[in-house]
Design an enzyme around this catalytic site. Structure first.
Site, PDB file in Angstrom:
ATOM      1  N   HIS A   1      17.116 -36.691 -11.813  1.00 53.92           N
ATOM      2  CA  HIS A   1      16.592 -37.250 -10.553  1.00 53.92           C
ATOM      3  C   HIS A   1      15.106 -36.968 -10.401  1.00 53.92           C
ATOM      4  O   HIS A   1      14.611 -36.760  -9.294  1.00 53.92           O
ATOM      5  CB  HIS A   1      17.389 -36.671  -9.375  1.00 53.92           C
TER       6      HIS A   1
ATOM      7  N   TRP B   1      -3.103  -2.396  -1.613  1.00 49.43           N
ATOM      8  CA  TRP B   1      -2.779  -3.739  -2.127  1.00 49.43           C
ATOM      9  C   TRP B   1      -3.424  -4.695  -1.139  1.00 49.43           C
ATOM     10  O   TRP B   1      -3.000  -4.789   0.001  1.00 49.43           O
ATOM     11  CB  TRP B   1      -1.270  -3.923  -2.173  1.00 49.43           C
TER      12      TRP B   1
ATOM     13  N   ASN C   1      -1.004   1.379   5.966  1.00 50.00           N
ATOM     14  CA  ASN C   1      -0.219   0.368   5.260  1.00 50.00           C
ATOM     15  C   ASN C   1       0.287  -0.597   6.318  1.00 50.00           C
ATOM     16  O   ASN C   1       0.874  -0.180   7.308  1.00 50.00           O
ATOM     17  CB  ASN C   1       0.971   1.033   4.545  1.00 50.00           C
ATOM     18  N   GLY C   2       0.025  -1.886   6.142  1.00 50.57           N
ATOM     19  CA  GLY C   2       0.516  -2.875   7.117  1.00 50.57           C
ATOM     20  C   GLY C   2      -0.615  -3.797   7.518  1.00 50.57           C
ATOM     21  O   GLY C   2      -1.610  -3.938   6.809  1.00 50.57           O
TER      22      GLY C   2
ATOM     23  N   LYS D   1      11.772 -14.353 -12.968  1.00 53.26           N
ATOM     24  CA  LYS D   1      11.448 -13.242 -13.877  1.00 53.26           C
ATOM     25  C   LYS D   1      10.317 -13.637 -14.809  1.00 53.26           C
ATOM     26  O   LYS D   1       9.360 -12.906 -15.005  1.00 53.26           O
ATOM     27  CB  LYS D   1      12.682 -12.854 -14.711  1.00 53.26           C
TER      28      LYS D   1
ATOM     29  N   ARG E   1       4.440   0.530  -6.362  1.00 49.98           N
ATOM     30  CA  ARG E   1       4.367  -0.421  -5.241  1.00 49.98           C
ATOM     31  C   ARG E   1       3.312  -1.489  -5.476  1.00 49.98           C
ATOM     32  O   ARG E   1       3.232  -2.462  -4.736  1.00 49.98           O
ATOM     33  CB  ARG E   1       4.051   0.345  -3.951  1.00 49.98           C
TER      34      ARG E   1
ATOM     35  N   LYS F   1       5.811  -4.171  -5.229  1.00 43.53           N
ATOM     36  CA  LYS F   1       7.242  -3.908  -5.390  1.00 43.53           C
ATOM     37  C   LYS F   1       7.997  -4.220  -4.104  1.00 43.53           C
ATOM     38  O   LYS F   1       9.127  -4.667  -4.146  1.00 43.53           O
ATOM     39  CB  LYS F   1       7.475  -2.445  -5.783  1.00 43.53           C
TER      40      LYS F   1
ATOM     41  N   GLU G   1      16.703 -17.279 -11.002  1.00 43.50           N
ATOM     42  CA  GLU G   1      16.265 -15.895 -11.227  1.00 43.50           C
ATOM     43  C   GLU G   1      15.536 -15.783 -12.557  1.00 43.50           C
ATOM     44  O   GLU G   1      14.514 -15.113 -12.677  1.00 43.50           O
ATOM     45  CB  GLU G   1      17.468 -14.962 -11.167  1.00 43.50           C
TER      46      GLU G   1
ATOM     47  N   CYS H   1       0.832  -1.202   0.000  1.00 40.52           N
ATOM     48  CA  CYS H   1       0.000   0.000   0.000  1.00 40.52           C
ATOM     49  C   CYS H   1       0.867   1.253   0.000  1.00 40.52           C
ATOM     50  O   CYS H   1       2.023   1.235   0.376  1.00 40.52           O
ATOM     51  CB  CYS H   1      -0.884   0.015   1.232  1.00 40.52           C
TER      52      CYS H   1
ATOM     53  N   GLU I   1       6.870 -14.308 -12.954  1.00 50.72           N
ATOM     54  CA  GLU I   1       6.218 -13.203 -12.239  1.00 50.72           C
ATOM     55  C   GLU I   1       5.647 -12.150 -13.180  1.00 50.72           C
ATOM     56  O   GLU I   1       4.766 -11.394 -12.797  1.00 50.72           O
ATOM     57  CB  GLU I   1       7.162 -12.552 -11.236  1.00 50.72           C
TER      58      GLU I   1
END
Ligand code: AGP
Length: 605
Positions: A500, A74, A98-99, A481, A27, A600, A477, A2, A484
């Site tokens: 395996h 968010w 926010n939180g 990428k 964000r 973010k 990575e 947020c 996401e």
């Protein structure tokens, strides 16, 4: 994550609030809203989706007033609906937050006992209801806010506005950052300095547990005990130029292209007169027995690459873990251990909690961060900035490569102090690092090839990434990428691990992207590729000219990278990983800069 903004100004607040919220879009959010006080009257407007929807609402239903608060949400508790969007209101009080308020159910039970119900699914509404309750008991706005804040558990950055109060905001911070902006006869509140940059660069960051009573001409900061405290005001120059796309279609594309520039900047920051200089009290690696490295997501993969470097080049044992596991695993931290945390935002809740677990246990707390005033930086004994500049795209790109460059320099410093590198070998490695920005610049020319390949990758339902040695974390990575931002399922395996079990996934529908410079492990990787191709798998080989020549027939596609010292390959090969993900997402038409469900910086657990 947020975003919060607030203003007590001398101009209409609504346009300022919306502009400030736009600067927090990076964000990630799914709804937005503002509230203002106009000649004592408190009112609000909210909308689901992007800020343009809120702006539309304000065109048709304008909101007057020079005092206001705003929020991009968010969703954590409660779906992304207008009813759950902030600001939340109860009677004379509006709040943005926010939180996560961890005791909001107990507070609701208390309110229910007073016959007070609630209208939304959110924990935030409880804050407004509690302040309103205390107002109804005869407390002043300041007392009602202080009493409520003292009773909140969890993480919050919040800002309150009151009916009848055209010159009062009350802000508080615990766990989530909050900045106060100093104006001329005006005062601002923002989740970070970026939000406030058009109006002020004079910023005071609230400390953990602080709350503040704000008027246009006074900033009264209190600590958790209610004692008045002074917090530094600093000039924070947010490079406004880096907040726009600069002609690129997406921030991510711009930030991929910025890598040569910011790699040069971070090199110049730490390498002087042929040596590596660290800020403050330089770490003495001769006294370090073990390094514990902790991070999340892409930052964790940077730690993973650095593990290979620290162990192979500096002979230093390294333990790595993702922060969300580390903090609950309660690992023994033995004498001689240095704890190192990597975080682009410097606000990731799990990483910050892991850092606090290590406080008082590790010999030193070191962090590698992009935001120098962040919580993680401020709680470290030594914070190493990566100087990547503001990274807006949710998918981390230039921050990753600058994290790796910073870690590589730290590795060389450790090797130099521990005597595992001769002066000549150190000079050679430093020379290799100096060549990297130019190599990355050359690598950027593969974008047309990546765009063409992406059209084929976009058709896949599953994609595998393979890597050996220090290229394995890079494969991880690359998979992150891709998944996401394109939403295609992608996984990475150590090449030798494929047989395996995971090779059962391979058939002609599954592209297998192999990250393999012609290094000492290349021959092994060739065998793994043969295993894949023998089962109809389509291998996209990312290698250099020598590797391409030796790979033989049967490879589906090849991406040729510049020749490089194997030491640099994880940084250089991040470029194709980023570009393949970027162009695949573009081909799929997803929201590249703000992918669904993501933020973010994840400042909640
Ligand atoms: C990376 O592309 C993702 N956005 C995510 O994994 C990110 O790296 C992670 O959330 C850690 O963030 P931080 O570096 O700000 O701590």
């Amino acid at each position: 994550m947020c975003g919060i903004v607030g203003v007590l100004g001398n101009h209409e607040a609504a346009p300022i609030l919306v502009e400030a919220l736009k600067r927090l879009e990076y964000r990630g959010y799914d709804s937005a809203g503002i509230a203002t006080v106009n000649h004592g009257a408190l009112d609000r407007r909210r909308a689901v989706g992007k800020l343009v929807n809120l702006s539309d609402r304000l065109v048709h239903e304008p909101l007057a007033g020079k005092a206001g608060i705003g929020h991009t949400r968010w969703a954590t508790h409660g779906a992304a609906t207008e009813g759950n969007a902030h600001p939340h209101r109860a009677g004379q009080v509006a709040v943005v937050h926010n939180g996560i308020i961890e005791n909001f159910r107990e507070l609701r039970e208390f309110l229910a006992e007073q016959g007070i119900g609630y209208e939304t699914d959110t924990d935030t509404e409880t804050i407004a209801l509690m302040v309103q309750y205390h107002l109804s008991q005869g407390l002043s706005p300041r007392e009602a806010a202080a009493t409520t804040i003292a009773g909140l558990e969890g993480a919050y950055a919040l800002c309150l506005l009151f009916e009848g109060e055209d010159d009062l905001m009350i802000a508080a911070r615990k766990g989530s950052p909050l900045a106060i902006g100093h104006g001329k006869g005006e005062v601002y509140v923002g989740s970070d300095a970026i939000a406030l940059a058009p109006w002020t660069n004079q910023i005071t960051y609230l400390d953990e547990g602080d709350w503040a009573i704000l008027t246009r001409n006074s900033i009264d900061i209190r600590d958790a005990s209610g004692q008045q405290v002074q917090r530094d005001m600093r000039v924070v120059n947010v490079d406004a130029a880096r907040i726009d796309k600069g002609g690129y279609k997406h921030f991510m594309a711009k930030e991929i292209a910025e890598q040569p520039t910011v790699l040069t900047e971070v090199l110049g920051h730490y390498v002087r007169d042929g040596g590596i200089s660290l800020p403050g009290e330089t770490l003495d690696f001769t006294k370090v027995q073990r390094l514990t490295m902790v991070a999340c997501g892409t930052a964790f993969y940077a730690c993973y690459v650095a593990k290979y470097w620290f162990e192979q080049i500096a002979g230093l044992p390294v333990e790595i873990d993702v922060a969300s596991e580390f903090r609950y695993r309660e690992p023994p931290i033995t004498a001689g251990t240095v704890a190192l945390f990597v975080s682009q935002s410097g606000e990731t809740a799990d990483t910050l909690a892991a850092l606090r677990y290590c406080k008082g246990r590790a010999d030193a707390i070191v962090s590698v961060v992009n935001v120098r005033e962040s919580s993680i930086a401020r709680e470290s004994d030594l914070a190493l900035p990566i100087l990547a500049g503001v990274e807006v795209g949710v998918a981390s790109t230039k921050a990753f490569t600058n994290q790796l460059m910073t870690l590589a320099l730290l590795v060389l410093k450790a090797a130099q102090q521990r005597g595992t590198l001769t002066a000549e070998a150190l000079a050679a490695r430093l020379e290799a690092l100096r060549s990297l920005p130019g190599l990355v610049n050359t690598a950027l020319t593969i974008d047309a090839r990546c765009e063409a390949l992406a059209v084929k990758l976009a058709e896949a339902r599953d994609i595998l990434f393979l890597g050996r040695g220090q290229m394995y974390p890079l494969a991880l990575e690359g998979a992150l990428k891709l998944k996401e931002i394109s939403y295609i399922h992608a996984e990475a395996y150590a090449s030798g691990e494929l047989k395996h079990g995971p090779i059962a996934l391979v058939d002609k529908h599954v592209p297998v992207i192999v990250m393999a410079p012609r290094d000492g492990l290349f021959d092994k990787t060739i065998s793994n590729m043969q295993e894949v191709m023998a089962r109809g798998g389509r291998v996209l080989l990312v290698t250099d000219k020598k590797g391409a020549a030796e790979a033989g027939d049967g490879v589906w596609e090849t991406l040729i990278m510049p020749e490089t010292d194997p030491f640099l390959a994880p940084i250089l090969y991040a470029v194709p990983a980023q570009m393949l993900a970027y162009y695949t997402a573009v081909a799929k038409g997803t929201d590249v800069d703000q992918p669904r469900n993501l933020a973010k910086s994840v400042t909640v657990e």
